[in-house]
Design a protein around this motif. Structure first.
Motif, PDB file in Angstrom:
ATOM      1  N   ALA A  12      62.896  35.913  47.346  1.00  0.00           N
ATOM      2  CA  ALA A  12      61.652  35.637  48.063  1.00  0.00           C
ATOM      3  C   ALA A  12      60.444  35.949  47.183  1.00  0.00           C
ATOM      4  O   ALA A  12      59.463  35.199  47.176  1.00  0.00           O
ATOM      5  CB  ALA A  12      61.597  36.444  49.353  1.00  0.00           C
ATOM      6  N   GLY A  15      60.099  33.211  44.710  1.00  0.00           N
ATOM      7  CA  GLY A  15      59.692  31.981  45.366  1.00  0.00           C
ATOM      8  C   GLY A  15      58.299  32.029  45.960  1.00  0.00           C
ATOM      9  O   GLY A  15      57.690  31.007  46.233  1.00  0.00           O
ATOM     10  N   GLY A  16      57.808  33.234  46.203  1.00  0.00           N
ATOM     11  CA  GLY A  16      56.503  33.369  46.841  1.00  0.00           C
ATOM     12  C   GLY A  16      56.570  33.078  48.329  1.00  0.00           C
ATOM     13  O   GLY A  16      55.656  32.484  48.903  1.00  0.00           O
ATOM     14  N   CYS A  17      57.679  33.482  48.946  1.00  0.00           N
ATOM     15  CA  CYS A  17      57.846  33.275  50.383  1.00  0.00           C
ATOM     16  C   CYS A  17      58.449  34.542  50.981  1.00  0.00           C
ATOM     17  O   CYS A  17      58.659  35.525  50.286  1.00  0.00           O
ATOM     18  CB  CYS A  17      58.733  32.061  50.656  1.00  0.00           C
ATOM     19  SG  CYS A  17      60.408  32.218  50.002  1.00  0.00           S
ATOM     20  N   SER A  18      58.759  34.505  52.253  1.00  0.00           N
ATOM     21  CA  SER A  18      59.305  35.687  52.921  1.00  0.00           C
ATOM     22  C   SER A  18      60.832  35.751  52.819  1.00  0.00           C
ATOM     23  O   SER A  18      61.495  34.734  52.600  1.00  0.00           O
ATOM     24  CB  SER A  18      58.900  35.685  54.399  1.00  0.00           C
ATOM     25  OG  SER A  18      59.559  34.625  55.067  1.00  0.00           O
ATOM     26  N   PHE A  21      62.376  33.545  55.395  1.00  0.00           N
ATOM     27  CA  PHE A  21      62.436  32.121  55.054  1.00  0.00           C
ATOM     28  C   PHE A  21      63.687  31.831  54.228  1.00  0.00           C
ATOM     29  O   PHE A  21      64.398  30.858  54.478  1.00  0.00           O
ATOM     30  CB  PHE A  21      61.180  31.682  54.301  1.00  0.00           C
ATOM     31  CG  PHE A  21      61.085  30.191  54.135  1.00  0.00           C
ATOM     32  CD1 PHE A  21      60.503  29.404  55.109  1.00  0.00           C
ATOM     33  CD2 PHE A  21      61.617  29.564  53.019  1.00  0.00           C
ATOM     34  CE1 PHE A  21      60.434  28.030  54.974  1.00  0.00           C
ATOM     35  CE2 PHE A  21      61.554  28.195  52.869  1.00  0.00           C
ATOM     36  CZ  PHE A  21      60.960  27.423  53.857  1.00  0.00           C
ATOM     37  N   ARG A  30      66.773  26.607  58.769  1.00  0.00           N
ATOM     38  CA  ARG A  30      65.662  25.877  58.147  1.00  0.00           C
ATOM     39  C   ARG A  30      66.296  24.957  57.116  1.00  0.00           C
ATOM     40  O   ARG A  30      67.124  25.400  56.321  1.00  0.00           O
ATOM     41  CB  ARG A  30      64.740  26.896  57.485  1.00  0.00           C
ATOM     42  CG  ARG A  30      63.572  26.348  56.801  1.00  0.00           C
ATOM     43  CD  ARG A  30      62.439  26.188  57.756  1.00  0.00           C
ATOM     44  NE  ARG A  30      61.357  25.588  57.006  1.00  0.00           N
ATOM     45  CZ  ARG A  30      60.162  25.424  57.475  1.00  0.00           C
ATOM     46  NH1 ARG A  30      59.864  25.812  58.676  1.00  0.00           N
ATOM     47  NH2 ARG A  30      59.249  24.856  56.750  1.00  0.00           N
ATOM     48  N   CYS A  33      61.797  22.508  52.668  1.00  0.00           N
ATOM     49  CA  CYS A  33      60.670  23.293  52.173  1.00  0.00           C
ATOM     50  C   CYS A  33      59.850  22.393  51.266  1.00  0.00           C
ATOM     51  O   CYS A  33      60.207  21.239  51.039  1.00  0.00           O
ATOM     52  CB  CYS A  33      61.143  24.540  51.445  1.00  0.00           C
ATOM     53  SG  CYS A  33      62.042  24.227  49.916  1.00  0.00           S
ATOM     54  N   THR A  34      58.788  22.925  50.718  1.00  0.00           N
ATOM     55  CA  THR A  34      57.957  22.121  49.824  1.00  0.00           C
ATOM     56  C   THR A  34      58.657  21.953  48.480  1.00  0.00           C
ATOM     57  O   THR A  34      59.463  22.805  48.079  1.00  0.00           O
ATOM     58  CB  THR A  34      56.587  22.790  49.583  1.00  0.00           C
ATOM     59  OG1 THR A  34      56.796  24.015  48.876  1.00  0.00           O
ATOM     60  CG2 THR A  34      55.835  23.021  50.882  1.00  0.00           C
ATOM     61  N   LEU A  37      58.099  25.073  46.269  1.00  0.00           N
ATOM     62  CA  LEU A  37      58.956  26.218  46.576  1.00  0.00           C
ATOM     63  C   LEU A  37      60.378  25.957  46.083  1.00  0.00           C
ATOM     64  O   LEU A  37      61.017  26.839  45.501  1.00  0.00           O
ATOM     65  CB  LEU A  37      58.963  26.518  48.076  1.00  0.00           C
ATOM     66  CG  LEU A  37      59.905  27.645  48.522  1.00  0.00           C
ATOM     67  CD1 LEU A  37      59.613  28.945  47.785  1.00  0.00           C
ATOM     68  CD2 LEU A  37      59.832  27.836  50.020  1.00  0.00           C
TER      69      LEU A  37
END
Length: 73
Positions: A12, A15-18, A21, A30, A33-34, A37
């Motif tokens: 995370a 990736g710069g996410c939680s 996520f 899920r 994603c973009t 990401l």
């Protein structure tokens, strides 16, 4: 992730996410994603992005990527 001893928190962070996520991607709650990401996650895991995701156009015209296959946590 097991091979490189990656935790959810470490992936995370790259990736710069939680962590949640990442957990949702792994459990398939899920499925997209973009592209940015997806590239960051693939780079952190040192695999081509296509191994993890496939390109997709969203109905709103934005780009997203879909998961291709489950990656072991």
């Amino acid at each position: 992730m097991k091979q490189d001893k990656f935790s959810l928190a470490r992936l995370a962070m790259y990736g710069g996410c939680s962590k949640s996520f990442i957990s949702h991607l792994l459990s398939e709650r899920r499925t997209s994603c973009t592209p940015e990401l997806a590239e960051r996650l693939a780079m952190a895991l040192r695999v081509p992005c296509e191994v993890l995701f496939e390109p997709k156009s969203s109905p709103t015209g934005g780009a997203t990527v879909n998961r291709v296959r489950k990656v072991s946590a």
